[in-house]
Design a protein around this motif. Structure first.
Motif: not given
Length: 246
Positions: A140-166
């Motif tokens: 999926g990552l390669k398909r998006a990259q090769n096709s010029g698609v902006k891909l967002y990976v949205l990770v749901e969680n109840d652990d208080g993680v709101e960013s990669i820094n968290d």
């Protein structure tokens, strides 16, 4: 507003998103998407891939790859079913297994097969071997990259993680599981043996490892990792599809 939802999304596991869509007058059609789980029917330049929790993200990152030896055996087994030469089978094997950082492996496999009149059924088998080698998430990552698609990976969680820094400070609960071994390390006053306890999953990914992997993928593929609570996912998806990340 109408959006598209990938058919691989299990219908009953996304009720919170669907309830939110209904509440704001958004309809959705289920169809097989080229990449991601949600996009717009009129503009698929933005796609969102959702993860139900951080553990699903870990599973995608740590996908068990089929070995090159097994892939090669499978490629040649498929080749024997049709009129595919050993030379062509070897080229297809390399198209499946070689590093695909600077190439479009799926297209390369298709081109090799089409140029040599390989039947569709065998082409599909070779493409499936590419997935078994690299994983659906990577594809999926390669398909998006090769096709010029902006891909967002949205990770749901109840652990208080709101960013990669968290994510750097997130603790994997699997690291807190312990098991008793047969190794005796002493005795209680009653004379009963005391057995050594060890972590059940000592190699479980730590938050720091996952965060670094996400940063690497953002740089390598142009994907963006976002995090939210499960009840916020529906609104976040619509915002990304309408306006992108702000």
């Amino acid at each position: 507003m109408l959006i598209l939802e990938d058919t691989r999304q299990q219908e009953r596991r996304h009720n919170a998103k669907h309830d939110y869509f209904r509440s704001v007058g958004v309809s959705w059609n289920r169809t097989a998407l080229y990449c991601g789980d949600y996009t717009l029917p009129t503009d698929q330049s933005v796609c969102i891939d959702t993860k139900k929790d951080i553990y699903e993200l870990i599973g995608d990152i740590q996908v068990k790859q089929m070995s090159k030896t097994d892939i090669k055996a499978e490629v040649f087994a498929v080749a024997e079913q049709g009129i595919i030469s050993e030379a062509l089978a070897d080229k297809i094997f390399h198209a499946v297994c070689d590093d695909d950082a600077d190439r479009y492996a799926e297209k390369e496999i298709n081109d090799l097969c089409f140029q040599n009149n390989v039947p569709e059924g065998q082409i599909a088998a070779f493409q499936q071997l590419y997935v078994k080698r690299h994983g659906f998430f990577h594809r999926g990552l390669k398909r998006a990259q090769n096709s010029g698609v902006k891909l967002y990976v949205l990770v749901e969680n109840d652990d208080g993680v709101e960013s990669i820094n968290d994510l750097f400070y997130w603790r994997n609960k699997r690291l807190d599981y312990w098991k008793t071994t047969n190794e005796v390390i002493g005795y209680y006053r009653t004379g009963r043996p005391k057995y050594k306890r060890v972590q059940k999953h000592p190699d479980a990914m730590k938050g720091q490892q996952i965060a670094k992997a996400c940063l690497t993928m953002q740089t390598k593929y142009g994907v963006t990792f976002l995090f939210c609570k499960p009840e916020e996912a529906g609104a976040k998806i619509l915002k990304l599809l309408e306006k992108g990340e702000e």
